[in-house]
Structure formats: C-alpha cells, structure tokens
Scaffold this motif. Structure first.
Motif, PDB file in Angstrom:
ATOM      1  N   GLY A  87       0.991  -0.946   0.165  1.00 17.48           N
ATOM      2  CA  GLY A  87      -0.251   0.124  -0.053  1.00 17.48           C
ATOM      3  C   GLY A  87       0.873   1.877   0.110  1.00 17.48           C
ATOM      4  N   THR A  88       1.778   0.995   1.183  1.00 14.31           N
ATOM      5  CA  THR A  88       2.689   2.519   0.631  1.00 14.31           C
ATOM      6  C   THR A  88       3.951   2.629  -0.488  1.00 14.31           C
ATOM      7  N   ALA A  89       3.445   1.827  -0.895  1.00 11.55           N
ATOM      8  CA  ALA A  89       4.617   1.739  -2.180  1.00 11.55           C
ATOM      9  C   ALA A  89       3.713   2.189  -3.046  1.00 11.55           C
ATOM     10  N   LEU A  90       2.689   2.037  -3.033  1.00 10.22           N
ATOM     11  CA  LEU A  90       1.666   2.707  -4.209  1.00 10.22           C
ATOM     12  C   LEU A  90       1.919   3.701  -4.439  1.00 10.22           C
ATOM     13  N   ILE A  91       0.836   3.794  -2.914  1.00 11.12           N
ATOM     14  CA  ILE A  91       1.754   5.632  -2.671  1.00 11.12           C
ATOM     15  C   ILE A  91       2.259   6.346  -3.091  1.00 11.12           C
ATOM     16  N   GLY A  92       3.447   5.565  -2.840  1.00 12.94           N
ATOM     17  CA  GLY A  92       4.313   6.476  -3.228  1.00 12.94           C
ATOM     18  C   GLY A  92       4.633   6.590  -4.281  1.00 12.94           C
ATOM     19  N   PHE A  93       4.400   5.703  -5.126  1.00 11.47           N
ATOM     20  CA  PHE A  93       4.367   5.298  -7.330  1.00 11.47           C
ATOM     21  C   PHE A  93       3.312   6.382  -7.229  1.00 11.47           C
ATOM     22  N   HIS A 134       5.009  14.858 -11.390  1.00 12.76           N
ATOM     23  CA  HIS A 134       5.805  14.230 -12.555  1.00 12.76           C
ATOM     24  C   HIS A 134       4.804  14.885 -13.935  1.00 12.76           C
ATOM     25  N   GLY A 135       3.671  14.833 -13.809  1.00 15.02           N
ATOM     26  CA  GLY A 135       2.374  14.967 -13.851  1.00 15.02           C
ATOM     27  C   GLY A 135       2.177  16.741 -14.771  1.00 15.02           C
ATOM     28  N   THR A 136       2.341  16.741 -12.760  1.00 13.25           N
ATOM     29  CA  THR A 136       1.620  18.704 -12.354  1.00 13.25           C
ATOM     30  C   THR A 136       2.819  19.448 -13.291  1.00 13.25           C
ATOM     31  N   LEU A 137       4.665  19.232 -12.917  1.00  7.81           N
ATOM     32  CA  LEU A 137       5.448  19.840 -13.234  1.00  7.81           C
ATOM     33  C   LEU A 137       5.996  19.408 -14.555  1.00  7.81           C
ATOM     34  N   THR A 138       5.218  18.816 -15.651  1.00 10.61           N
ATOM     35  CA  THR A 138       4.749  18.809 -16.702  1.00 10.61           C
ATOM     36  C   THR A 138       3.897  19.856 -16.974  1.00 10.61           C
ATOM     37  N   ALA A 139       2.521  19.422 -16.997  1.00 18.37           N
ATOM     38  CA  ALA A 139       1.998  20.341 -17.370  1.00 18.37           C
ATOM     39  C   ALA A 139       1.917  21.817 -16.967  1.00 18.37           C
ATOM     40  N   THR A 140       2.697  21.629 -15.827  1.00 15.16           N
ATOM     41  CA  THR A 140       2.766  23.898 -15.595  1.00 15.16           C
ATOM     42  C   THR A 140       4.277  24.040 -17.189  1.00 15.16           C
ATOM     43  N   MET A 141       5.076  22.778 -17.178  1.00 16.10           N
ATOM     44  CA  MET A 141       6.380  23.727 -18.052  1.00 16.10           C
ATOM     45  C   MET A 141       5.295  23.874 -19.029  1.00 16.10           C
ATOM     46  N   ASN A 142       4.999  22.856 -19.904  1.00 12.86           N
ATOM     47  CA  ASN A 142       4.037  22.787 -21.320  1.00 12.86           C
ATOM     48  C   ASN A 142       2.746  24.520 -20.994  1.00 12.86           C
ATOM     49  N   ALA A 189       2.239   9.451  -6.043  1.00 18.33           N
ATOM     50  CA  ALA A 189       2.547  10.998  -5.231  1.00 18.33           C
ATOM     51  C   ALA A 189       3.026  11.046  -6.690  1.00 18.33           C
ATOM     52  N   GLY A 190       4.289  10.108  -6.755  1.00 18.63           N
ATOM     53  CA  GLY A 190       5.558  10.499  -8.127  1.00 18.63           C
ATOM     54  C   GLY A 190       4.931  10.419  -9.513  1.00 18.63           C
ATOM     55  N   LEU A 191       3.909  10.167  -9.842  1.00 20.47           N
ATOM     56  CA  LEU A 191       3.287  10.146 -10.735  1.00 20.47           C
ATOM     57  C   LEU A 191       2.930  11.124 -11.093  1.00 20.47           C
ATOM     58  N   PHE A 192       2.036  12.120  -9.613  1.00 21.66           N
ATOM     59  CA  PHE A 192       1.292  13.304 -10.017  1.00 21.66           C
ATOM     60  C   PHE A 192       2.111  13.988  -9.747  1.00 21.66           C
TER      61      PHE A 192
END
Length: 127
Positions: free
Chosen positions: A20-26, A33-41, A28-31
């Motif tokens: 469960g904690t591994a999936l939460i961390g994964f 990365h996604g929000t940073l990429t969207a912000t930069m774009n 959070a990482g995807l979130f």
C-alpha cells in the motif's frame, strides 16, 4: 491496502502495508511528474523557470498543510475514539483522503468535457 493492513495478522499485515505504501509513493511520484510537466508545458518558453519555482512553492505549501492537518486529525480521532483501536486515526485520515480524491475526480469531469468542447469548436488549441 494500508487501511486494511491493521486488521490482518503477521506477515500478511506487513505485506499489505508495504504494498500500500509503495503504491501511494508511486502515485505521488506520477502526480508530481504529471503536474510539473503540465506546468512547464503551459508556461511561456521564457518563463519556464518562474513556473518551476511557483510549482515548487505550491507543492511544498500544500504538502505541509496536508501533513499538518493529517497529523492533527489522526491525533484527534485517536484521543476521542480510543475504543476503535490504535489504527483508527490513521484509517480515518486515509478514508478522508480517498473521499477527497473521489470528489476531485468527480469535479474534473465537467472541466475536461468543457475543455474538449472548446477544442472541438476551435476556441482553444492543444499545446
């Protein structure tokens, strides 16, 4: 998995909590990365650094507030409902997070539909 780990016994509890904690961390990482990429774009090319700084400030502030509120709520539930066991505070916070995540997804649907409608009508361009 994290919520139900407290109810399990022995190795199953540890495995459920770890997964469960591994999936939460994964997630959070995807979130992140996604929000940073969207912000930069979305940022103008000459202001990408400013956008990166603003994104970092917002992420850090939101994480700080969320961690503080989660800790306060966990402590309050543990103090006022000890009959539900030592994991009750954590379970409450995780269930609240799941409800807020679901509310976010429900709120996003009309926004995505509106954006798609505007794209089809030519009012917006894809970036």
């Amino acid at each position: 998995a994290v919520i139900f780990a407290a109810e399990l016994q022995g190795t199953a509890s540890v495995l459920a909590f770890g997964c469960g904690t591994a999936l939460i961390g994964f997630g959070a990482g995807l979130f992140g990365h996604g929000t940073l990429t969207a912000t930069m774009n979305a940022a103008p090319k000459d202001q990408a650094g400013l956008a990166l700084g603003a994104w970092g400030a917002v992420q850090a502030s939101a994480a700080g507030v969320a961690i503080a509120l989660g800790g306060i709520l966990r402590d309050l539930v543990t103090a006022f409902a000890p009959q539900f066991g030592p994991a009750a505070g954590y379970n409450f916070v995780y269930c609240l997070e799941l409800l807020l995540l679901f509310a976010t997804l429900v709120t996003m649907v009309p926004l995505i539909r509106r954006r798609d409608t505007l794209l089809m009508q030519g009012h917006l361009t894809r970036s």
